[in-house]
Design an enzyme around this catalytic site. Structure first.
Site, PDB file in Angstrom:
ATOM      1  N   ASP A 159      -4.408  47.039  18.070  1.00  0.00           N
ATOM      2  CA  ASP A 159      -3.991  45.696  18.471  1.00  0.00           C
ATOM      3  C   ASP A 159      -5.188  44.740  18.402  1.00  0.00           C
ATOM      4  O   ASP A 159      -5.067  43.603  17.945  1.00  0.00           O
ATOM      5  CB  ASP A 159      -3.415  45.732  19.890  1.00  0.00           C
ATOM      6  CG  ASP A 159      -2.339  46.802  20.020  1.00  0.00           C
ATOM      7  OD1 ASP A 159      -1.345  46.729  19.297  1.00  0.00           O
ATOM      8  OD2 ASP A 159      -2.527  47.742  20.821  1.00  0.00           O
ATOM      9  N   HIS A 187       0.006  49.062  25.539  1.00  0.00           N
ATOM     10  CA  HIS A 187       0.172  49.077  24.085  1.00  0.00           C
ATOM     11  C   HIS A 187       1.672  49.035  23.807  1.00  0.00           C
ATOM     12  O   HIS A 187       2.310  50.064  23.606  1.00  0.00           O
ATOM     13  CB  HIS A 187      -0.455  50.326  23.471  1.00  0.00           C
ATOM     14  CG  HIS A 187      -0.093  50.494  22.023  1.00  0.00           C
ATOM     15  ND1 HIS A 187      -0.543  49.644  21.048  1.00  0.00           N
ATOM     16  CD2 HIS A 187       0.701  51.382  21.394  1.00  0.00           C
ATOM     17  CE1 HIS A 187      -0.033  50.014  19.882  1.00  0.00           C
ATOM     18  NE2 HIS A 187       0.723  51.067  20.066  1.00  0.00           N
TER      19      HIS A 187
HETATM   20  P1  NDP Z   1       2.899  59.597  13.261  1.00  0.00           P
HETATM   21  O1  NDP Z   1       1.738  60.425  12.889  1.00  0.00           O
HETATM   22  O2  NDP Z   1       3.262  58.454  12.392  1.00  0.00           O
HETATM   23  O3  NDP Z   1       2.727  59.010  14.748  1.00  0.00           O
HETATM   24  C1  NDP Z   1       2.320  59.819  15.819  1.00  0.00           C
HETATM   25  C2  NDP Z   1       2.334  59.026  17.096  1.00  0.00           C
HETATM   26  O4  NDP Z   1       1.458  57.929  17.025  1.00  0.00           O
HETATM   27  C3  NDP Z   1       3.687  58.449  17.476  1.00  0.00           C
HETATM   28  O5  NDP Z   1       3.867  58.655  18.867  1.00  0.00           O
HETATM   29  C4  NDP Z   1       3.539  57.001  17.166  1.00  0.00           C
HETATM   30  O6  NDP Z   1       4.314  56.185  18.003  1.00  0.00           O
HETATM   31  C5  NDP Z   1       2.100  56.788  17.525  1.00  0.00           C
HETATM   32  N1  NDP Z   1       1.502  55.547  17.047  1.00  0.00           N
HETATM   33  C6  NDP Z   1       0.604  54.812  17.727  1.00  0.00           C
HETATM   34  N2  NDP Z   1       0.236  53.739  17.056  1.00  0.00           N
HETATM   35  C7  NDP Z   1       0.914  53.747  15.919  1.00  0.00           C
HETATM   36  C8  NDP Z   1       0.955  52.889  14.806  1.00  0.00           C
HETATM   37  N3  NDP Z   1       0.275  51.788  14.719  1.00  0.00           N
HETATM   38  N4  NDP Z   1       1.726  53.217  13.777  1.00  0.00           N
HETATM   39  C9  NDP Z   1       2.443  54.322  13.813  1.00  0.00           C
HETATM   40  N5  NDP Z   1       2.456  55.169  14.865  1.00  0.00           N
HETATM   41  C10 NDP Z   1       1.699  54.892  15.894  1.00  0.00           C
HETATM   42  O7  NDP Z   1       4.171  60.497  13.494  1.00  0.00           O
HETATM   43  P2  NDP Z   1       4.771  61.674  12.610  1.00  0.00           P
HETATM   44  O8  NDP Z   1       6.167  61.824  13.090  1.00  0.00           O
HETATM   45  O9  NDP Z   1       4.463  61.499  11.175  1.00  0.00           O
HETATM   46  O10 NDP Z   1       3.937  62.937  13.077  1.00  0.00           O
HETATM   47  C11 NDP Z   1       3.927  63.407  14.362  1.00  0.00           C
HETATM   48  C12 NDP Z   1       3.468  64.835  14.309  1.00  0.00           C
HETATM   49  O11 NDP Z   1       3.230  65.238  15.639  1.00  0.00           O
HETATM   50  C13 NDP Z   1       4.478  65.805  13.715  1.00  0.00           C
HETATM   51  O12 NDP Z   1       3.822  66.602  12.751  1.00  0.00           O
HETATM   52  C14 NDP Z   1       4.913  66.638  14.916  1.00  0.00           C
HETATM   53  O13 NDP Z   1       5.172  67.975  14.553  1.00  0.00           O
HETATM   54  C15 NDP Z   1       3.683  66.551  15.769  1.00  0.00           C
HETATM   55  N6  NDP Z   1       3.812  66.810  17.190  1.00  0.00           N
HETATM   56  C16 NDP Z   1       2.872  67.632  17.707  1.00  0.00           C
HETATM   57  C17 NDP Z   1       2.845  67.960  19.032  1.00  0.00           C
HETATM   58  C18 NDP Z   1       1.803  68.868  19.510  1.00  0.00           C
HETATM   59  O14 NDP Z   1       0.791  69.035  18.836  1.00  0.00           O
HETATM   60  N7  NDP Z   1       1.986  69.488  20.651  1.00  0.00           N
HETATM   61  C19 NDP Z   1       3.854  67.411  19.949  1.00  0.00           C
HETATM   62  C20 NDP Z   1       4.769  66.514  19.332  1.00  0.00           C
HETATM   63  C21 NDP Z   1       4.733  66.223  17.996  1.00  0.00           C
HETATM   64  P3  NDP Z   1       5.813  55.672  17.668  1.00  0.00           P
HETATM   65  O15 NDP Z   1       6.725  56.836  17.959  1.00  0.00           O
HETATM   66  O16 NDP Z   1       5.980  54.547  18.622  1.00  0.00           O
HETATM   67  O17 NDP Z   1       5.816  55.283  16.233  1.00  0.00           O
END
Ligand code: NDP
Length: 327
Positions: A159, A187
């Site tokens: 931001d 945020h």
């Molecule tokens: P991303 O990598 O795109 O995003 C991950 C997180 O970052 C989301 O919560 C997202 O929020 C947040 N975020 C913060 N700022 C931004 C921004 N500017 N733009 C986009 N996102 C932002 O998500 P993916 O779905 O591609 O990947 C998530 C991964 O996490 C998956 O591989 C999943 O398996 C993994 N995962 C792992 C966990 C663990 O290690 N225990 C637990 C849960 C998930 P928002 O939802 O608001 O976009």
């Protein structure tokens, strides 16, 4: 030569992870003379994808990358970690209530907080990127009572960077001319990007732009930039989020320049009327590996209203997770 710094990244197989890991491996997180060891945490279904990313990291032949390990157990992933980047979170799905989202994230950030408490290095620094980032950080922190509170932070640097970019464009100056811009609060769409104390080339930004532009253009553009990028790209702003995560940690470790500050969500000490213990964004300086809230700023009436509104949302989120027994 220096021992590698352990960097744990959760959600490593996701979009942000894909942009982030290569920049860490290339030395941009900590500096060009600091070797790093990556510890990737994923949910079991995504471990295979993380292995693919690890193959690509290997193929980068990065001189500073001392190795990559992959885990599906937080206890192992955070063992000995110095820098923890909590990126993986439960995405908001259609029809999901905010309480459900917070609850689902509690199931992720509580065990991660416990694992950090149990096994991370004494100097651990935690950055939460996964949304709702401030409250996820609050959950993790409340399950890590032995870790000093100031080690838990959430990201508002994206931001902050978005605000710098909009101001540089408006004023026709490079971003390097801008100082003392600040993001306050959550945020989320309620965040308050403030130019009240901001300067460009030594002059006041608040005096150089009109209030109508700030209220009707600048603030909503910064607050809704993520949605605009999804609209344009069909995908979320993963690369700029990764870039901001790099900036947040780099500044934390290497410091802010004299006469300037940055923005980060840190544990409130009660400054500026933000209830103690909330993880809220403030103008912060970094020195000797510590973020500190800039003290003693005068807050004008407009800023007061905006800060209070965003902080009220954080209080609500905190009350919800408290009721759910997550903190
Ligand atoms: P991303 O990598 O795109 O995003 C991950 C997180 O970052 C989301 O919560 C997202 O929020 C947040 N975020 C913060 N700022 C931004 C921004 N500017 N733009 C986009 N996102 C932002 O998500 P993916 O779905 O591609 O990947 C998530 C991964 O996490 C998956 O591989 C999943 O398996 C993994 N995962 C792992 C966990 C663990 O290690 N225990 C637990 C849960 C998930 P928002 O939802 O608001 O976009």
């Amino acid at each position: 030569t220096q021992a590698p710094v352990n960097v744990t990244v959760t959600g490593a197989a996701g979009q942000i992870g894909y942009a982030l890991l290569f920049r860490i491996a290339s030395g941009q997180l900590l500096g060009q003379d600091v070797p790093v060891k990556l510890r990737l945490l994923e949910i079991p279904q995504a471990v295979k994808a993380a292995e693919g990313t690890a193959m690509e990291l290997e193929d980068g032949a990065f001189p500073l990358l001392a190795g990559t390990d992959i885990f599906d157990d937080p206890k192992q992933a955070f063992e000995g970690t110095n820098i923890a980047l909590l990126v993986g979170a439960r995405p908001r799905s259609k029809g999901m209530e905010r309480g459900d989202l917070l609850e689902a994230n509690g199931g992720i950030f509580k065990p991660q907080g416990e694992a950090i408490n149990a096994g991370a290095a004494d100097d651990v620094k935690v950055l939460v990127v996964g949304n709702p980032a401030n409250t996820n950080a609050l959950i993790a922190r409340s399950h890590a009572p032995d870790v000093p509170a100031d080690r838990f932070t959430a990201m508002t640097r994206l931001d902050h960077n978005r605000a710098l970019a909009q101001l540089a464009k408006k004023l026709g100056v490079p971003v390097t001319e801008l100082k003392k811009v600040a993001i306050w609060g959550n945020h989320s769409a309620t965040q308050y990007p403030s130019v009240q104390h901001a300067e460009f080339g030594g002059k006041s930004i608040a005096e150089a732009v009109d209030q109508a532009w700030l209220e009707n253009d600048f603030i909503p553009t910064v607050a809704k930039r993520g949605a605009a990028i999804i609209e344009a790209r069909g995908l979320s702003s993963a690369a700029s989020a990764a870039s901001a995560a790099i900036d947040h940690v780099y500044t934390w470790v290497n410091g802010t320049p004299a006469g300037d500050w940055t923005s980060a969500a840190v544990v409130s000490d009660g400054s500026y009327g933000v209830p103690e213990g909330l993880i809220s964004s403030f103008p912060v300086t970094a020195k000797d590996g510590k973020y500190e809230i800039v003290q003693g700023l005068e807050i004008d009436e407009f800023s007061r209203t905006r800060i209070d509104a965003s902080v009220a949302e954080l209080v609500e989120e905190r009350d919800t997770v408290q009721k759910l027994g997550l903190i």
